[in-house]
Write an enzyme that holds these catalytic residues in place. Structure first.
Site, mmCIF file in Angstrom:
data_model
loop_
_atom_site.group_PDB
_atom_site.id
_atom_site.type_symbol
_atom_site.label_atom_id
_atom_site.label_comp_id
_atom_site.label_asym_id
_atom_site.label_seq_id
_atom_site.Cartn_x
_atom_site.Cartn_y
_atom_site.Cartn_z
ATOM 1 N N GLY A 167 -5.677 -3.954 -8.176
ATOM 2 C CA GLY A 167 -6.799 -3.050 -7.917
ATOM 3 C C GLY A 167 -6.325 -1.750 -7.290
ATOM 4 O O GLY A 167 -6.838 -0.673 -7.612
ATOM 5 N N ARG A 214 -12.580 -14.162 -2.961
ATOM 6 C CA ARG A 214 -11.698 -14.726 -1.934
ATOM 7 C C ARG A 214 -12.463 -15.465 -0.845
ATOM 8 O O ARG A 214 -11.886 -16.296 -0.146
ATOM 9 C CB ARG A 214 -10.901 -13.591 -1.296
ATOM 10 C CG ARG A 214 -9.450 -13.821 -1.339
ATOM 11 C CD ARG A 214 -8.691 -12.657 -0.786
ATOM 12 N NE ARG A 214 -7.633 -12.317 -1.724
ATOM 13 C CZ ARG A 214 -6.860 -11.258 -1.619
ATOM 14 N NH1 ARG A 214 -7.030 -10.402 -0.647
ATOM 15 N NH2 ARG A 214 -5.909 -11.044 -2.502
ATOM 16 N N ASP A 226 -6.886 -8.290 3.944
ATOM 17 C CA ASP A 226 -6.119 -9.191 3.072
ATOM 18 C C ASP A 226 -5.629 -10.441 3.797
ATOM 19 O O ASP A 226 -4.992 -11.303 3.191
ATOM 20 C CB ASP A 226 -4.922 -8.440 2.471
ATOM 21 C CG ASP A 226 -5.380 -7.362 1.508
ATOM 22 O OD1 ASP A 226 -6.449 -7.521 0.896
ATOM 23 O OD2 ASP A 226 -4.666 -6.347 1.373
ATOM 24 N N ARG A 229 1.527 4.275 -3.043
ATOM 25 C CA ARG A 229 1.289 5.688 -2.723
ATOM 26 C C ARG A 229 2.562 6.515 -2.865
ATOM 27 O O ARG A 229 2.502 7.686 -3.257
ATOM 28 C CB ARG A 229 0.721 5.784 -1.308
ATOM 29 C CG ARG A 229 -0.748 5.323 -1.236
ATOM 30 C CD ARG A 229 -1.128 4.928 0.166
ATOM 31 N NE ARG A 229 -2.540 4.607 0.340
ATOM 32 C CZ ARG A 229 -3.108 3.439 0.031
ATOM 33 N NH1 ARG A 229 -2.382 2.456 -0.501
ATOM 34 N NH2 ARG A 229 -4.400 3.240 0.245
ATOM 35 N N SER A 286 0.833 -1.210 0.000
ATOM 36 C CA SER A 286 0.000 0.000 0.000
ATOM 37 C C SER A 286 0.868 1.260 0.000
ATOM 38 O O SER A 286 0.624 2.209 -0.759
ATOM 39 C CB SER A 286 -0.893 0.019 1.240
ATOM 40 O OG SER A 286 -1.808 -1.049 1.188
ATOM 41 N N ARG A 309 -13.151 -6.880 -11.786
ATOM 42 C CA ARG A 309 -13.406 -6.198 -10.509
ATOM 43 C C ARG A 309 -14.178 -4.888 -10.703
ATOM 44 O O ARG A 309 -14.016 -4.205 -11.715
ATOM 45 C CB ARG A 309 -12.074 -5.967 -9.784
ATOM 46 C CG ARG A 309 -11.416 -7.311 -9.465
ATOM 47 C CD ARG A 309 -10.095 -7.154 -8.772
ATOM 48 N NE ARG A 309 -10.261 -6.606 -7.436
ATOM 49 C CZ ARG A 309 -9.236 -6.297 -6.648
ATOM 50 N NH1 ARG A 309 -8.000 -6.479 -7.071
ATOM 51 N NH2 ARG A 309 -9.450 -5.816 -5.456
ATOM 52 N N GLN A 316 -8.929 2.086 -0.892
ATOM 53 C CA GLN A 316 -8.685 2.434 -2.300
ATOM 54 C C GLN A 316 -9.643 3.524 -2.750
ATOM 55 O O GLN A 316 -9.254 4.488 -3.421
ATOM 56 C CB GLN A 316 -8.848 1.202 -3.187
ATOM 57 C CG GLN A 316 -7.812 0.128 -2.923
ATOM 58 C CD GLN A 316 -8.033 -1.118 -3.748
ATOM 59 O OE1 GLN A 316 -8.914 -1.158 -4.601
ATOM 60 N NE2 GLN A 316 -7.230 -2.138 -3.510
HETATM 61 C C1 S3P Z 1 -5.543 -1.432 -0.230
HETATM 62 C C2 S3P Z 1 -6.817 -1.490 0.242
HETATM 63 C C3 S3P Z 1 -7.578 -2.750 0.364
HETATM 64 C C4 S3P Z 1 -6.676 -3.975 0.263
HETATM 65 C C5 S3P Z 1 -5.672 -3.852 -0.828
HETATM 66 C C6 S3P Z 1 -4.795 -2.644 -0.601
HETATM 67 C C7 S3P Z 1 -4.890 -0.115 -0.319
HETATM 68 O O1 S3P Z 1 -8.532 -2.804 -0.671
HETATM 69 O O2 S3P Z 1 -7.447 -5.139 0.063
HETATM 70 O O3 S3P Z 1 -4.847 -4.994 -0.901
HETATM 71 O O4 S3P Z 1 -3.651 -0.067 -0.478
HETATM 72 O O5 S3P Z 1 -5.587 0.908 -0.233
HETATM 73 P P1 S3P Z 1 -9.975 -2.079 -0.532
HETATM 74 O O6 S3P Z 1 -9.754 -0.629 -0.433
HETATM 75 O O7 S3P Z 1 -10.717 -2.449 -1.777
HETATM 76 O O8 S3P Z 1 -10.587 -2.685 0.694
#
Ligand code: S3P
Length: 442
Positions: free
Chosen positions: A99, A356, A325, A31, A27, A127, A174
């Site tokens: 994603g 999942r 996760d 960023r 994450s 997705r 996200q």
């Molecule tokens: C993430 C947010 C999560 C997580 C993903 C990483 C992020 O997803 O499952 O692996 O870095 O913001 P969601 O925001 O869809 O819950």
């Protein structure tokens, strides 16, 4: 992206012992690249995760006009173009399996007067993107083409972005982050109100880069985030701590493999990411935090875990965002616990790299563990052991693959996965780390 499936099998081979380090947090790595690309000047990043997901974000940042230099292992420099300054990419941006990369860059592009096409692999194309497009359209972006709210899609960023008040209907970092990144270009204040707090890396990094962002509690579990638009983001060095979501695999493997004693170094302990550690502790796992320290604005520790007896627990739905996760590998731990574990409120798991929730249940069933999906809850009937012997379908999902291999390390018979190739999206070196601890993977 991997084309040929790579089968892999894990089998029991005595206790796990030793000290390992897992790669940088996924994450924070995404960023760091994106905010680096939006800052004015050069951002130096150390400890960047060099997994396929993050590398695709690095390519996207470069295609949008940032200069992205790989200097040494984990060391990257990004020369940004300033908020709103992205250039129109010549080709479609390919986010592969990610994603996070896709949704965060959608947000960043939504605040720039350019059009860009977003695409990804078969998993990412399935997705939902509408949840992100809807608030971005309120800010002024337009979806030019999209197949039913999914990829591939073309987004035209806002020429005159509008600040909004946004209350996400799903707990998703996200989604929140996409809106905050788009809102950087809008004049005035954008407010995001989360009823359930999600990981706060975007907020912390924006503050680190000098944005005026205020975070206050909202309701019992939520937060109100107010961001003043059109800041000049000033680059600051970023140190990426080790990813707790990757650490989860050696930690659980050690907790369930008799006689094990393992240290995972420098794991980030951000409370919005620590749900697995909390849950394992409730299950009776022996986990110690050693050398508690601060790295790059996050608390980190070396985590020592020793194998012991685990018991089934009830995991409340409110905890889901802090371990979203980690459910596949928690389900494996639950199989090795005595008694029933109920994991509540897992609806979001259905729209991850795979469904999942279904894939985790199938992983356990294939290895003779009793499991039920009741609505959005997962119920695992632990027996303190698992037969194993299954071949697990991973559905292009790295975490299903790694969770299945952890099961194979501790179960009576080997566990195979049909395709381990996607592990490289988040945890390159997974097999080396597990082998260094004594696991047998072949
Ligand atoms: C993430 C947010 C999560 C997580 C993903 C990483 C992020 O997803 O499952 O692996 O870095 O913001 P969601 O925001 O869809 O819950």
């Amino acid at each position: 992206m991997p084309i040929d499936p790579t089968p892999l099998t894990a089998r029991r081979h005595g206790p796990l012992k030793g000290r390992v380090r897992v790669p940088g947090d996924k994450s924070i790595s995404h960023r760091a690249l994106i905010l680096g690309a939006l800052a004015v000047g050069e951002t130096r990043i150390t400890g960047l995760l060099e997994g396929d997901d993050v590398l695709n974000t690095a390519k996207a940042a470069a295609a949008l006009g940032a200069r992205v230099d790989h200097r040494a292992a984990g060391e990257w420099n990004v020369r940004g173009v300033g908020v709103g300054g992205f250039a129109e990419p010549k080709r479609a941006l390919d986010f592969g399996n990610s994603g996070t990369g896709c949704r965060l860059v959608l947000g960043a592009v939504a605040g720039c007067p350019i059009a860009a096409t977003f695409d990804g692999d078969a998993s990412l194309r399935r997705r939902p993107m509408r949840r992100v497009l809807e608030p971005l359209e309120r800010i002024g972006a337009r979806t030019l083409t999209s197949r039913d709210g999914r990829l591939p899609l073309t987004l035209a960023g806002a020429r005159e972005p509008i600040p909004i008040v946004f209350e996400p209907q799903v707990a998703s970092a996200q989604l929140k982050s996409a809106v905050l990144l788009a809102a950087l270009s809008a004049p005035g204040e954008t407010v995001v109100v989360e009823t359930q707090a999600t990981r706060d890396h975007t907020e912390k990094m924006l503050a680190h880069f000098g944005a005026d962002i205020r975070v206050a509690p909202a309701g019992e579990h939520g937060r109100r985030i107010a961001l003043a638009g059109q800041p000049e983001l000033s680059p600051r060095p970023i140190i990426v701590p080790a990813d707790p979501s990757s650490a989860a695999f050696p930690l659980v493997a050690a907790a369930i493999t008799p006689g094990s004693d393992v240290i995972v170094e420098g794991v980030m302990l951000n409370p919005l990411r620590a749900g697995l550690i909390v849950t394992l502790a409730e299950m009776g796992a022996m986990i110690e935090r050693l050398e508690l320290r601060n790295e790059g604005g996050e608390q980190v520790a070396d985590l020592r875990v020793r194998a012991g007896t685990l018991r089934g627990v009830d995991v409340p739905a409110e905890r889901a965002p802090s371990m979203i996760d980690e459910y596949p590998v928690l389900a494996v731990a639950a199989a090795f616990a005595e008694g029933t574990t109920v994991m509540r409120g897992l609806k979001e798991l259905r729209v991850k790299e795979s469904d999942r929730l279904a894939a985790t249940a199938a992983l356990l069933r294939a290895n003779d563990v009793a499991v039920e999906v009741e609505g959005d809850d997962l119920v695992v009937y632990g027996k303190g052991r698992a037969a194993g012997g299954g071949v697990v379908a991973t559905h292009m999902d790295h975490r299903i693959a790694m969770a299945a291999l952890v099961m194979g390390i501790a179960s009576e018979r080997p566990v195979a996965v049909d395709d381990a190739a996607f592990i490289a999206t988040s945890f390159p070196g997974f097999t080396d780390v597990m082998r260094a601890l004594g696991a047998e993977l072949s």
